[in-house]
Design an enzyme around this catalytic site. Structure first.
Site, PDB file in Angstrom:
ATOM      1  N   HIS A  98      59.702  50.021  59.089  1.00 30.63           N
ATOM      2  CA  HIS A  98      60.997  50.471  58.607  1.00 30.63           C
ATOM      3  C   HIS A  98      61.387  51.856  59.099  1.00 30.63           C
ATOM      4  CE1 HIS A  98      63.978  50.942  55.102  1.00 30.63           C
ATOM      5  NE2 HIS A  98      64.352  49.873  55.753  1.00 30.63           N
ATOM      6  N   HIS A 318      73.624  54.786  53.051  1.00 27.97           N
ATOM      7  CA  HIS A 318      72.446  54.072  53.532  1.00 27.97           C
ATOM      8  C   HIS A 318      71.278  55.046  53.630  1.00 27.97           C
ATOM      9  CE1 HIS A 318      69.880  51.786  56.446  1.00 27.97           C
ATOM     10  NE2 HIS A 318      70.284  50.788  55.681  1.00 27.97           N
TER      11      HIS A 318
END
Length: 465
Positions: A98, A318
């Site tokens: 990630h 985000h």
């Protein structure tokens, strides 16, 4: 690429992504980040849209070497013979790669960019993102420091293809990074590695570089009732228990030091905020929180996304950020990271707390006043001022900067405060949900029939004409 240390904001290296229509100060565009002249590039991320990326940043194709480390299934298209692809090993279910990182190697400098955006168009143009960007000089002699040691260890965990970039990084001086790295790597970590990754890595660094545990003894503030808070701001929430959150994660937020109970806030957009955002309901696709993972203990801590200071309220976050601060504006520490609120990202303790189990790869940067002081140029005026015992470094945000005095409050007090400013897009403290106004958290597996600003309902009917 010189940093201006007379500016108490830009020397921190924290920026927001530049979006059309919002305030552009303290922002970086993709063109700003990928300045021409690099010979080698390392890009790591979860998602890539390579057709868009190379059209948007064609200079990437001029690199002699470009390694793309990805998380999702990547179509390895032959854009250039200089490009290689690598997907790190993922030994556990529900784990992912990630980390969102770009390292650009120039003739005399290396640029390190840790960000929260995937390499896809919507993340850069329609979301609010954070990034840490700094350039570091070439050195003839290896200069070990915590930043480089953590970075090298993390890259080694990604696998053998990272060897070339690890060897290059040892040729640069990271001693004035002003931050430390907080990494997560899949595995059962124990013994000497127990505090190396995940939330225990944050605990170790908060304890070492923050005065959060001894702050009450060091400073007798005039406002002794000043509330201390934790803030969690993320773009995905997993299945977590109240016990794990308070015992493990909040324990690490305090550096595992005994302390009184802190209040905490969970910043998450409401249904109405998603509905009226720049993309409408489509923005909610990047905010995965499911109905089964919404727990009763969340409810009284939910807070609105409010980015009025930079006119970004319509650009939903985000970003993933965590912090400990006082309502007066004083920040003990701030973490910008790829890690969302999940045990896969942060880890969970097992076997009487002797092991930390992590499923995913993550990477973040941690700011504290102590780390900022260590990064100052010894020849600068700021360093000379902070070297005195009468000077205190504080960290705050733009909304508080006008309310701070550079000097002690009492008459005749010669103590000096030097205020560094993180241009965070959201207000502190955030405003709690108002049940009277029917504020409800966005849940991506719910059905919303009231049309958004673009006339759509949720779930979106992509294939309906």
């Amino acid at each position: 690429m010189e940093q201006d240390e007379s500016n108490l904001v830009t020397c921190l290296g924290f920026y927001l992504n530049q979006v059309q229509g919002a305030v552009s100060i303290f922002t970086k565009s993709l063109d700003d980040i990928f300045q021409p002249g690099f010979h080698s590039v390392l890009l790591t991320n979860y998602m890539f849209d390579l057709s868009w990326l190379f059209q948007r940043v064609p200079t990437l194709l001029t690199a002699k070497k470009l390694l793309i480390v990805h998380g999702d299934e990547q179509a390895n298209e032959s854009f250039s013979p200089c490009i290689t692809f690598h997907k790190p090993p993922l030994p556990f279910p529900y784990g992912t790669h990630h980390t969102k990182l770009a390292i650009l190697f120039y003739a005399t400098t290396v640029r390190f960019v840790l960000m929260t955006a995937n390499m896809i168009q919507s993340d850069w143009e329609y979301k609010t993102q954070g990034l840490y960007l700094k350039d570091f000089p070439y050195t003839e002699q290896l200069k070990p420091c915590p930043f480089l040691e953590t970075l090298d260890d993390y890259l080694s965990a990604l696998g053998e293809p990272l060897g070339y970039y690890r060897s290059l990084l040892r040729k640069y001086d990271f001693s004035r990074a002003g931050v430390v790295l907080v990494a997560s790597v899949p595995g059962y970590h124990k013994g000497r590695d127990l505090y190396k990754y995940g939330h225990l890595s944050l605990s170790y660094n908060v304890h070492k570089y923050s005065c959060i545990s001894d702050e009450p003894r060091r400073h007798k503030r005039e406002d002794s009732s000043c509330t201390r808070r934790f803030l969690i701001q993320c773009s995905s929430i997993g299945s977590i228990s109240e016990k794990w959150l308070k015992r493990e994660l909040f324990g690490s937020f305090l550096g595992n030091s005994p302390s009184t109970t802190w209040d905490w806030d969970l910043l998450w957009p409401t249904v109405a905020q998603v509905q009226h955002s720049i993309q409408g309901y489509a923005s909610g696709a990047a905010l995965p929180w499911s109905k089964k993972n919404l727990r009763p203990f969340h409810s009284s801590h939910l807070c609105l996304w409010n980015a009025y200071f930079f006119d970004r309220t319509a650009w939903l976050p985000h970003m993933k950020s965590y912090m400990a601060y006082e309502e007066s504006g004083n920040i003990f520490w701030f973490l910008l990271t790829s890690a969302n609120l999940s045990k896969s990202a942060w880890g969970s303790l097992l076997r009487n707390d002797s092991q930390l189990f992590i499923r995913s790869y993550e990477l973040g940067v941690l700011w504290t006043p102590m780390l900022i002081a260590s990064s100052l140029d010894p020849c600068s005026i700021l360093h000379q001022e902070t070297a005195t015992t009468t000077t205190t470094i504080q960290l705050t945000t733009p909304q508080y900067i006008t309310s701070y005095s550079c000097y002690g409050r009492n008459n005749g007090d010669t103590r000096k405060n030097i205020i560094f400013c993180l241009p965070l897009p959201f207000q502190l403290p955030p405003r709690r949900y108002d049940s009277n106004h029917e504020d409800m958290p966005w849940l991506w597996d719910e059905v919303y029939t009231c049309p958004d600003r673009l006339g759509n309902v949720w779930p979106l009917r992509w294939n309906t004409e």
